[in-house]
Design an enzyme around this catalytic site. Structure first.
Site, PDB file in Angstrom:
ATOM      1  N   GLN A 176      -4.445  -1.231   9.922  1.00 27.66           N
ATOM      2  CA  GLN A 176      -4.360  -2.547   9.284  1.00 27.66           C
ATOM      3  C   GLN A 176      -4.972  -3.617  10.192  1.00 27.66           C
ATOM      4  OE1 GLN A 176      -3.213  -3.140   6.095  1.00 27.66           O
ATOM      5  NE2 GLN A 176      -3.881  -5.253   6.371  1.00 27.66           N
ATOM      6  N   LYS A 215       0.851  -1.200   0.000  1.00 24.66           N
ATOM      7  CA  LYS A 215       0.000   0.000   0.000  1.00 24.66           C
ATOM      8  C   LYS A 215       0.890   1.255   0.000  1.00 24.66           C
ATOM      9  CE  LYS A 215      -3.803  -2.341   2.361  1.00 24.66           C
ATOM     10  NZ  LYS A 215      -4.486  -2.639   3.628  1.00 24.66           N
ATOM     11  N   ASP A 252     -10.851   3.157   4.789  1.00 23.90           N
ATOM     12  CA  ASP A 252     -11.350   1.800   4.536  1.00 23.90           C
ATOM     13  C   ASP A 252     -12.875   1.716   4.585  1.00 23.90           C
ATOM     14  OD1 ASP A 252      -9.273   0.154   3.838  1.00 23.90           O
ATOM     15  OD2 ASP A 252      -8.752  -0.403   5.896  1.00 23.90           O
TER      16      ASP A 252
END
Ligand code: NAP
Length: 286
Positions: A96, A52, A119
């Protein structure tokens, strides 16, 4: 059978974003900035985070990586999130997952400012996805929809069967397909007669995390199949269906399929980058 090439589309999306970011940086005198928080040293998570960050850097997004030890307490993580929420230079925050078991994931996700929640997992964004077009959309479902659209897969009126009901993939995917006017069936581990339902799927989205659970006999003739699964079998990366033992029959029956690797994975990253830029634009363009 057509291969839905997510890697190629992701590359195109990244080059368009790079040009847009160059323009935006000149105009607003700062680059978009993503902060990624990684707790612990899980090798898979570390590798996702690395790719990422690399993708961000390739197109001009600043990406700060906050690596915290496994022993980090929930309060320490909440304190970091509060700092990032209040930092005017930080546009987007990504924690994460999964987090270590001693940290309550839902408390952490709810602590992120929903406007920086890249997200799209904050309850506010989950709700907005259900009732409006203003949500930050989770990256994997968003990427899948972009790929289907780019490949001219018609969705309106189609029966879309989603296997998997996670907050990350299955549920937001079903919601997005509903928004696109598909009729949607969601299946999960307690579903009775999975094959009966999957055989009706004109678009079949498989997000289970077990290879070989779905075979050619369970497909509708001419189905468009999206394989979200990432599994490691004998050290090799495989999907839930794409490279399964029934591959020859699947090739005969499906009209199109996303490969693993090179399908949904790169589209997830491309959508993450799109989300960062969308959030940044909302913040800098008054
Ligand atoms: P997850 O949270 O473990 O959810 C898996 C889902 O599959 C659950 O809803 C589960 O049902 C369902 N399931 C399990 N066994 C089943 C069975 N026998 N029949 C029907 N349904 C069954 O996983 P996830 O986060 O959604 O991810 C799914 C897969 O996609 C994983 O392999 C993951 O690595 C991969 N993934 C890939 C990307 C990418 O970018 N390519 C992104 C995210 C995830 P229950 O709810 O009843 O337990």
């Amino acid at each position: 059978m057509k291969i839905l090439n997510g890697a190629a589309l992701a590359k195109k999306i990244k080059s368009v974003l790079a040009i847009e970011i160059e323009y935006l940086v000149k105009k607003h005198e700062r680059a978009p900035k993503l902060c990624i928080v990684l707790v612990g040293d899980d090798p898979a998570s570390a590798s996702y985070v690395k790719s990422k960050k690399k993708s961000c850097n390739e197109i001009g997004i600043l990406c700060d990586l906050n690596i915290m030890p496994f022993s980090t307490s929930q309060d320490q993580l909440l304190a970091l999130i509060e700092t990032l929420n209040n930092d005017p230079e930080v546009d987007a925050i990504l924690v994460q997952l999964p987090l270590p078991k001693h940290i309550d994931q839902s408390v952490i996700l709810q602590a992120i400012d929903y406007k920086k929640d890249v997200d799209g997992l904050h309850p506010m964004n989950v709700g907005l996805l259900n009732i409006s077009n203003d949500a930050i959309i989770p990256c994997t479902p968003k990427g899948i929809l972009s790929l289907l659209k780019a490949e001219d897969v018609s969705i309106t009126g189609k029966h879309c069967v989603v296997i998997g009901r996670s907050n990350l993939v299955g549920k937001p995917m079903a919601q997005l397909m509903l928004r696109e006017n598909a009729s949607v069936t969601v299946c999960h581990s307690k579903t009775r007669d999975l094959a009966y339902l999957t055989r009706q799927g004109e678009i079949l989205i498989i997000a289970i995390g077990h290879p070989n659970l779905v075979n050619a006999d369970m497909l509708k003739e001419g189905a468009v199949v999206v394989d979200v699964g990432i599994n490691s079998v004998d050290g090799k990366l495989v999907g839930d269906i794409y490279n399964s033992i029934d591959v020859t029959n699947i090739e005969k029956k499906a009209a199109a399929i996303t490969p693993v690797p090179g399908g949904v994975g790169p589209m997830t990253i491309a959508s993450l980058l799109e989300n960062v830029v969308e959030i940044y634009k909302k913040r800098v363009i008054k």
